[in-house]
Design a protein around this motif. Structure first.
Motif, PDB file in Angstrom:
ATOM      1  N   THR A 190       4.016   9.436  -0.469  1.00 23.83           N
ATOM      2  CA  THR A 190       5.022   9.810   0.527  1.00 23.83           C
ATOM      3  C   THR A 190       5.586   8.602   1.275  1.00 23.83           C
ATOM      4  OG1 THR A 190       3.297  10.219   2.170  1.00 23.83           O
ATOM      5  CG2 THR A 190       4.070  12.117   0.867  1.00 23.83           C
ATOM      6  N   GLU A 191       4.921   7.456   1.164  1.00 23.02           N
ATOM      7  CA  GLU A 191       5.387   6.273   1.880  1.00 23.02           C
ATOM      8  C   GLU A 191       4.869   5.008   1.208  1.00 23.02           C
ATOM      9  OE1 GLU A 191       4.190   4.613   6.142  1.00 23.02           O
ATOM     10  OE2 GLU A 191       5.249   6.535   6.245  1.00 23.02           O
ATOM     11  N   PHE A 192       5.764   4.034   1.060  1.00 25.11           N
ATOM     12  CA  PHE A 192       5.417   2.717   0.544  1.00 25.11           C
ATOM     13  C   PHE A 192       5.377   1.761   1.725  1.00 25.11           C
ATOM     14  CE2 PHE A 192       7.401   5.017  -2.864  1.00 25.11           C
ATOM     15  CZ  PHE A 192       6.687   4.662  -4.000  1.00 25.11           C
ATOM     16  N   ARG A 193       4.345   0.915   1.790  1.00 25.74           N
ATOM     17  CA  ARG A 193       4.207  -0.019   2.907  1.00 25.74           C
ATOM     18  C   ARG A 193       4.047  -1.449   2.384  1.00 25.74           C
ATOM     19  NH1 ARG A 193      -0.085   3.218   6.789  1.00 25.74           N
ATOM     20  NH2 ARG A 193       1.361   4.898   7.369  1.00 25.74           N
ATOM     21  N   VAL A 194       4.654  -2.379   3.113  1.00 26.16           N
ATOM     22  CA  VAL A 194       4.498  -3.801   2.787  1.00 26.16           C
ATOM     23  C   VAL A 194       4.130  -4.571   4.045  1.00 26.16           C
ATOM     24  CG1 VAL A 194       6.050  -3.846   0.805  1.00 26.16           C
ATOM     25  CG2 VAL A 194       6.973  -4.277   3.073  1.00 26.16           C
ATOM     26  N   ASN A 195       3.372  -5.625   3.829  1.00 29.94           N
ATOM     27  CA  ASN A 195       3.025  -6.576   4.881  1.00 29.94           C
ATOM     28  C   ASN A 195       3.624  -7.902   4.423  1.00 29.94           C
ATOM     29  OD1 ASN A 195       1.841  -8.434   6.558  1.00 29.94           O
ATOM     30  ND2 ASN A 195      -0.181  -7.495   6.483  1.00 29.94           N
ATOM     31  N   LEU A 196       4.613  -8.414   5.163  1.00 30.18           N
ATOM     32  CA  LEU A 196       5.346  -9.628   4.779  1.00 30.18           C
ATOM     33  C   LEU A 196       5.053 -10.768   5.724  1.00 30.18           C
ATOM     34  CD1 LEU A 196       8.944  -8.162   4.461  1.00 30.18           C
ATOM     35  CD2 LEU A 196       7.432  -8.676   2.582  1.00 30.18           C
ATOM     36  N   LYS A 197       5.138 -11.968   5.191  1.00 33.46           N
ATOM     37  CA  LYS A 197       5.173 -13.177   6.004  1.00 33.46           C
ATOM     38  C   LYS A 197       6.574 -13.761   5.828  1.00 33.46           C
ATOM     39  CE  LYS A 197       0.388 -14.122   6.407  1.00 33.46           C
ATOM     40  NZ  LYS A 197      -0.494 -15.127   6.887  1.00 33.46           N
ATOM     41  N   ILE A 198       7.313 -13.827   6.918  1.00 36.33           N
ATOM     42  CA  ILE A 198       8.691 -14.303   6.895  1.00 36.33           C
ATOM     43  C   ILE A 198       8.742 -15.697   7.479  1.00 36.33           C
ATOM     44  CG2 ILE A 198      11.004 -13.933   7.828  1.00 36.33           C
ATOM     45  CD1 ILE A 198      10.460 -10.944   7.644  1.00 36.33           C
ATOM     46  N   THR A 199       9.374 -16.606   6.737  1.00 33.21           N
ATOM     47  CA  THR A 199       9.521 -18.001   7.172  1.00 33.21           C
ATOM     48  C   THR A 199      10.945 -18.237   7.619  1.00 33.21           C
ATOM     49  OG1 THR A 199       7.842 -18.663   5.561  1.00 33.21           O
ATOM     50  CG2 THR A 199       9.254 -20.404   6.449  1.00 33.21           C
ATOM     51  N   PHE A 200      11.095 -18.886   8.776  1.00 34.43           N
ATOM     52  CA  PHE A 200      12.430 -19.206   9.271  1.00 34.43           C
ATOM     53  C   PHE A 200      12.416 -20.576   9.947  1.00 34.43           C
ATOM     54  CE2 PHE A 200      10.227 -16.910  12.559  1.00 34.43           C
ATOM     55  CZ  PHE A 200      10.551 -17.529  13.754  1.00 34.43           C
ATOM     56  N   GLU A 201      13.603 -21.151  10.032  1.00 38.19           N
ATOM     57  CA  GLU A 201      13.750 -22.486  10.601  1.00 38.19           C
ATOM     58  C   GLU A 201      13.889 -22.399  12.116  1.00 38.19           C
ATOM     59  OE1 GLU A 201      16.513 -26.462  10.028  1.00 38.19           O
ATOM     60  OE2 GLU A 201      16.835 -24.724   8.761  1.00 38.19           O
ATOM     61  N   SER A 260       0.853  -1.189   0.000  1.00 36.31           N
ATOM     62  CA  SER A 260       0.000   0.000   0.000  1.00 36.31           C
ATOM     63  C   SER A 260       0.886   1.235   0.000  1.00 36.31           C
ATOM     64  CB  SER A 260      -0.935   0.006   1.217  1.00 36.31           C
ATOM     65  OG  SER A 260      -0.183   0.040   2.412  1.00 36.31           O
ATOM     66  N   VAL A 261       0.279   2.371  -0.214  1.00 40.76           N
ATOM     67  CA  VAL A 261       1.008   3.640  -0.194  1.00 40.76           C
ATOM     68  C   VAL A 261       0.242   4.655   0.647  1.00 40.76           C
ATOM     69  CG1 VAL A 261       2.144   3.336  -2.428  1.00 40.76           C
ATOM     70  CG2 VAL A 261      -0.068   4.476  -2.325  1.00 40.76           C
ATOM     71  N   VAL A 262       0.973   5.655   1.112  1.00 44.36           N
ATOM     72  CA  VAL A 262       0.385   6.809   1.774  1.00 44.36           C
ATOM     73  C   VAL A 262       0.505   7.971   0.800  1.00 44.36           C
ATOM     74  CG1 VAL A 262       0.580   8.419   3.707  1.00 44.36           C
ATOM     75  CG2 VAL A 262       1.009   5.982   4.068  1.00 44.36           C
ATOM     76  N   VAL A 263      -0.579   8.697   0.610  1.00 43.27           N
ATOM     77  CA  VAL A 263      -0.595   9.820  -0.330  1.00 43.27           C
ATOM     78  C   VAL A 263      -0.877  11.108   0.435  1.00 43.27           C
ATOM     79  CG1 VAL A 263      -1.722  10.797  -2.365  1.00 43.27           C
ATOM     80  CG2 VAL A 263      -1.417   8.309  -2.177  1.00 43.27           C
ATOM     81  N   ASN A 264      -0.024  12.091   0.217  1.00 42.45           N
ATOM     82  CA  ASN A 264      -0.212  13.431   0.792  1.00 42.45           C
ATOM     83  C   ASN A 264      -0.057  14.450  -0.325  1.00 42.45           C
ATOM     84  OD1 ASN A 264      -0.578  12.816   3.605  1.00 42.45           O
ATOM     85  ND2 ASN A 264       1.589  12.274   3.669  1.00 42.45           N
ATOM     86  N   ASP A 265      -1.019  15.349  -0.437  1.00 34.87           N
ATOM     87  CA  ASP A 265      -0.993  16.393  -1.473  1.00 34.87           C
ATOM     88  C   ASP A 265      -0.756  15.806  -2.864  1.00 34.87           C
ATOM     89  OD1 ASP A 265      -1.427  18.452   0.399  1.00 34.87           O
ATOM     90  OD2 ASP A 265       0.729  18.525   0.859  1.00 34.87           O
ATOM     91  N   ASP A 266      -1.457  14.734  -3.178  1.00 30.17           N
ATOM     92  CA  ASP A 266      -1.402  14.068  -4.485  1.00 30.17           C
ATOM     93  C   ASP A 266      -0.055  13.427  -4.799  1.00 30.17           C
ATOM     94  OD1 ASP A 266      -4.059  14.805  -4.963  1.00 30.17           O
ATOM     95  OD2 ASP A 266      -3.451  16.714  -5.846  1.00 30.17           O
ATOM     96  N   GLU A 267       0.792  13.232  -3.797  1.00 30.93           N
ATOM     97  CA  GLU A 267       2.100  12.597  -3.987  1.00 30.93           C
ATOM     98  C   GLU A 267       2.230  11.400  -3.058  1.00 30.93           C
ATOM     99  OE1 GLU A 267       4.562  13.478  -6.132  1.00 30.93           O
ATOM    100  OE2 GLU A 267       3.326  15.103  -6.936  1.00 30.93           O
TER     101      GLU A 267
END
Length: 66
Positions: free
Chosen positions: A53-64, A44-51
């Motif tokens: 301003t921030e990119f967001r990710v939601n991750l699922k991380i797999t580890f042993e 997703s992104v955050v938009v301020n004044d039609d620009e």
């Protein structure tokens, strides 16, 4: 047989989704060892004044689990 665990991580960046993903992995690796993969569940992104301003990710991380 290896036992795997999945955690969910939220991260953000002012540059890109890729940068946010890299930041999430780097931050998670400071406390979680043996990361094997990451799945970008949503973006997703955050938009301020039609620009974007921030990119967001939601991750699922797999580890042993040892």
């Amino acid at each position: 047989m290896a036992v795997m665990k999945v955690i969910e991580i939220l991260a953000n960046s002012e540059k890109s989704w890729e940068d946010a993903t890299r930041k999430a992995i780097k931050e998670a690796s400071e406390s979680v060892k043996g990361i094997k993969s990451a799945f970008v569940q949503s973006q997703s992104v955050v938009v301020n004044d039609d620009e974007i301003t921030e990119f967001r990710v939601n991750l699922k991380i797999t580890f042993e689990v040892k």
